[in-house]
Design a protein around this motif. Structure first.
Motif, mmCIF file in Angstrom:
data_model
loop_
_atom_site.group_PDB
_atom_site.id
_atom_site.type_symbol
_atom_site.label_atom_id
_atom_site.label_comp_id
_atom_site.label_asym_id
_atom_site.label_seq_id
_atom_site.Cartn_x
_atom_site.Cartn_y
_atom_site.Cartn_z
ATOM 1 N N ALA A 185 -4.853 2.019 9.716
ATOM 2 C CA ALA A 185 -4.986 0.675 9.167
ATOM 3 C C ALA A 185 -4.792 0.697 7.654
ATOM 4 C CB ALA A 185 -6.354 0.100 9.507
ATOM 5 N N VAL A 186 -4.436 -0.466 7.101
ATOM 6 C CA VAL A 186 -4.262 -0.597 5.659
ATOM 7 C C VAL A 186 -5.628 -0.629 4.976
ATOM 8 C CG1 VAL A 186 -3.404 -2.079 3.803
ATOM 9 C CG2 VAL A 186 -2.058 -1.790 5.900
ATOM 10 N N VAL A 187 -5.829 0.260 4.003
ATOM 11 C CA VAL A 187 -7.062 0.296 3.218
ATOM 12 C C VAL A 187 -6.972 -0.699 2.072
ATOM 13 C CG1 VAL A 187 -8.527 1.728 1.735
ATOM 14 C CG2 VAL A 187 -7.477 2.724 3.775
ATOM 15 N N SER A 188 -5.827 -0.695 1.397
ATOM 16 C CA SER A 188 -5.629 -1.558 0.249
ATOM 17 C C SER A 188 -4.146 -1.648 -0.062
ATOM 18 C CB SER A 188 -6.383 -1.002 -0.965
ATOM 19 O OG SER A 188 -6.206 -1.816 -2.107
ATOM 20 N N ARG A 189 -3.787 -2.634 -0.882
ATOM 21 C CA ARG A 189 -2.454 -2.713 -1.460
ATOM 22 C C ARG A 189 -2.566 -2.373 -2.939
ATOM 23 N NH1 ARG A 189 1.609 -4.446 1.269
ATOM 24 N NH2 ARG A 189 2.771 -5.228 -0.526
#
Length: 482
Positions: free
Chosen positions: A35-39
């Motif tokens: 999953a994406v943690v941050s941009r």
């Protein structure tokens, strides 16, 4: 999305100000789930040039800053890291996948570089003496090399940053830093702590990017950049050295490893297992110093494999947030590459003797594995694994052992477990490695000179040698006639 305040919106840091990167944004993934943690803002070569502008402008004042003032900044940052250890460890686990126990240990280790070099900053070395022919005196001093470009890897996102930043700042250099795109959040969090500690504008500049090659090439082509300190693969290190040669840029390289772990017939096997578990499985085996190939004397090979295998089977594998011993590998590609090495070894006759279970779905997991009956020339022995796999090779003759141990282009770390300490030291002296752990599974220490031989790198990090990497030697010859 990770809720830590440092990753809610992470940007490029230039000249003491946070700014959006001019190349857009990129995702940081959690290897435990995908999953994406941050941009994170994506820096461009223009951002990199702006970073050098800021570092070059700040250099004269920072170089002239009293060593005690630089020392106090580093000491305050050390204290802030310990204050925020739990938050920083959670950040490492989120973007790197590392088990929380390993992440906490990394923060403690990483912070120690700030404390160590806060002490070294005020211990300036020099010399004074009479010229041999008479009539002169020689004064030897040191000065900071200049703007330093620092390039760090993903496997120790805190420690690799502090191991470079702390000596650079202690020496009086200003810096431009590119963290690995897989794990930029930890470096950005450390930057905020430096600012809280009183960092002057322009002394540290950070440019996260997915375009590492063009950015670092632009730095190396800039005549204001006088130092490159890189930690990463030998392949990339060779490229950077070629580029550095064009302008004769001062270079420090901490490159790949292929660490042997030697167990003698008289070794304490309980101690050997304890050391092997740390040397192999810390960080899931994703360390340049990780034990890569085990050479076990035939007289104790079966006993060691049983004891070691039993310890491996007890390892729990899964997300750091759930308290597991081992986390995921950094990417799906890493899982594929480790699996290919194991498959090739099995095709050559190796046998999987012990494994720990992994989650059935989600994340980039590879089971901690012990291989026995491994041919000495199998790919899993000759190549850096960077994963939780321990191939066991047996030996009986010491000269043959040393030929196998040294038959590699790499020479970073090695380990020897032996009952006779004198024999262990004699073996260690004949191993072509910059660091040898004797009866222990760790070699890294901020007070010790970290680095390798052969194609494992150039220069040293840590100890007094780490500071000297960021200094130029200068001498004055003074007329001294009556």
């Amino acid at each position: 999305m990770f809720s830590d305040r440092d990753s809610a919106r992470a940007d490029v840091f230039v000249g003491g100000r946070w700014r959006a990167g001019s190349a857009g944004e990129f995702d940081v993934l959690d290897p435990a789930t995908g999953a994406v943690v941050s941009r994170v803002s994506d820096g461009s070569e223009a951002d990199g040039t702006a970073a050098v502008d800021a570092a070059a402008a700040a250099f004269p004042r920072w170089a002239a800053t009293a060593p005690r003032e630089r020392s106090e900044l580093l000491r305050r940052t050390f204290e802030l890291m310990l204050r925020d250890r739990e938050r920083l460890a959670a950040l490492i686990s989120a973007e790197n996948g590392k088990a929380l126990a390993d992440a906490r240990a990394e923060i403690t280790y990483a912070a120690e570089f700030f404390r160590w070099f806060s002490e070294e900053a005020v211990r300036t070395a020099g010399g004074f003496g009479a010229g041999p022919a008479g009539g002169t005196r020689t004064v030897v001093t040191h000065k900071p090399v200049g703007v330093a470009a620092l390039v760090t890897p993903w496997n120790f996102p805190a420690a690799m940053a502090t191991r470079k930043l702390a000596p650079a700042l202690a020496a009086g250099c200003t810096t431009v830093l590119k963290p690995a795109s897989e794990t930029p959040l930890t470096t950005l969090a450390l930057t905020r702590l430096l600012v809280e500690a009183g960092l002057p504008a322009g002394v540290v500049n950070v440019v996260p990017t997915k375009r590492s090659g063009p950015l670092v090439s632009a730095w190396l082509a800039d005549p204001r950049v006088r130092k490159i300190s890189f930690t990463g693969s030998t392949e990339v290190g060779r490229v950077l050295l070629r580029q550095a040669a064009d302008r004769v840029v001062n270079a420090s390289m901490e490159l790949g490893g292929n660490a042997p772990f030697v167990i003698t017939a008289d070794a304490d096997l309980d101690l050997a297992v304890e050391a092997a578990m740390v040397a192999k499985f810390r960080g899931g085996g994703q360390a340049c110093t990780a034990a890569n190939r085990f050479y076990v004397h035939a007289a104790v090979a079966a006993d060691f494999a049983d004891r070691f295998g039993a310890a491996v089977e007890k390892l729990t594998v899964g997300p750091a947030a759930d308290g597991h011993d081992i986390g995921p590998l950094i990417s799906a590609r890493a899982v594929t590459e480790v699996g290919a090495l194991v498959d090739q070894a099995i095709s050559r006759g190796a046998v999987v003797s012990h494994q720990a279970p992994v989650p059935e779905a989600g994340g980039f997991y590879y089971p901690p594995t012990v291989l026995v009956d491994v041919p000495a020339d199998a790919d899993v022995v000759r190549n850096e694994i960077f994963g939780p796999v321990a191939p066991l090779v047996t030996w009986t003759d010491e000269e043959t052992l040393l030929r196998m141990v040294n038959d590699t282009e790499m020479g970073l770390a090695a380990y020897v477990v032996a009952g006779d300490l004198g024999r262990a030291l004699r073996l260690a002296e004949r191993i072509d490695a910059g660091m040898v752990g004797i009866n222990r599974g760790l070699v890294s220490d901020p007070s010790a000179p970290f680095g390798g031989m052969k194609q494992s790198g150039l220069g040293r990090e840590g100890a007094r040698a780490g500071l000297e990497e960021f200094l130029e030697t200068q001498y004055f010859t003074v007329d001294w006639r009556d």
